[in-house]
Design an enzyme around this catalytic site. Structure first.
Site: not given
Length: 254
Positions: A123, A48, A50, A21, A63
């Site tokens: 993401e 993962e 952002d 993450h 993020h």
């Protein structure tokens, strides 16, 4: 891997079970290149992160909509040019040993994924009012930057993921939800998604089975308890996104 669930992950699903993450979880400053060192040390093969746009449409990792929590900058990220953002310290907030860690561009992350042979879940995280342009530009860039394994795109924003679909239809997509809405199946089909990503707290054995029976893969976030990770793996969850790279490994999920 060796159990029935993992054997069912066929060649058309190249992504590993465990996903780091925000690249480093809680072991490195989030959404920075420093997290790759943690992933390599702990055997993680997928990250993962952002992706959003600066005021001058450079794609970088962050993020929050604002800079204050994870950098020494202040205010909305969308109001800063990339030149301004590139000078910020994105590591000292986490620990002094990460001082002067910078916000990376999508291109820098793509290069690191390639050199480390690490898969990516991007993401798309648009700043307010920038859903469509962020989805389009991230998808176009990702299509060009990832030459080997295609990244998996995801977003909570329907508009961003729709724009990504239209800009780069060959890239796989996953719709992000908190709790599953009643119309989740219609949404993922409209966007031609290959996966559904949901808060693990809202996943049950029944709805995991229902999602997979619909022909979709399942990503559960953010799973930081090994017991819960093991349970989700037994249910057939395909990807477990975690901050706790140090305690959730292949021995936990099989």
């Amino acid at each position: 891997m060796g159990n029935g669930i993992d054997q069912a992950l066929s060649a058309d699903w190249p992504y590993p079970r465990l996903v780091a993450h925000r690249i480093g979880g809680k072991l490195a400053p989030e959404n920075t290149l420093a997290g790759f060192e943690v992933c390599g040390r702990l055997g993680y093969g997928m990250v993962e992160f952002d992706a959003k746009l600066s005021a001058d449409d450079q794609i970088f990792l962050l993020h929050d909509d604002d800079l204050d929590r994870t950098t020494n900058g202040h205010g909305p990220a969308a109001q800063h040019t990339w030149q301004q953002l590139a000078s910020l310290d994105a590591g000292a907030w986490f620990d002094a040993r990460f001082r002067d860690e910078r916000l990376p561009t999508l291109a820098q992350v793509a290069a690191r994924c390639a050199s480390d042979a690490i898969a990516a879940n991007i993401e798309i995280k648009p700043c307010p009012g920038r859903d469509e342009i962020t989805g389009r530009l991230v998808a176009l860039a990702a299509k060009d930057l990832w030459r080997a394994q295609k990244p998996l795109l995801s977003s909570f924003s329907f508009e961003a993921l729709r724009a990504a679909r239209d800009a780069a239809p060959s890239l796989p997509r996953g719709m992000l939800f908190d709790a599953l809405p009643d119309d989740w199946l219609g949404t993922v089909r409209e966007l031609a998604c290959v996966s559904l990503h949901a808060d693990h707290q809202h996943l049950t054995q029944h709805n995991v089975r229902t999602i997979r029976d619909a022909g979709l893969r399942v990503l559960a976030y953010t799973v930081n308890d090994p017991v819960r990770a093991r349970e989700l793996a037994k249910w057939g969850v395909d990807m477990i996104c975690t901050d706790r790279l140090d305690i959730i490994g292949a021995d936990v999920v099989g």
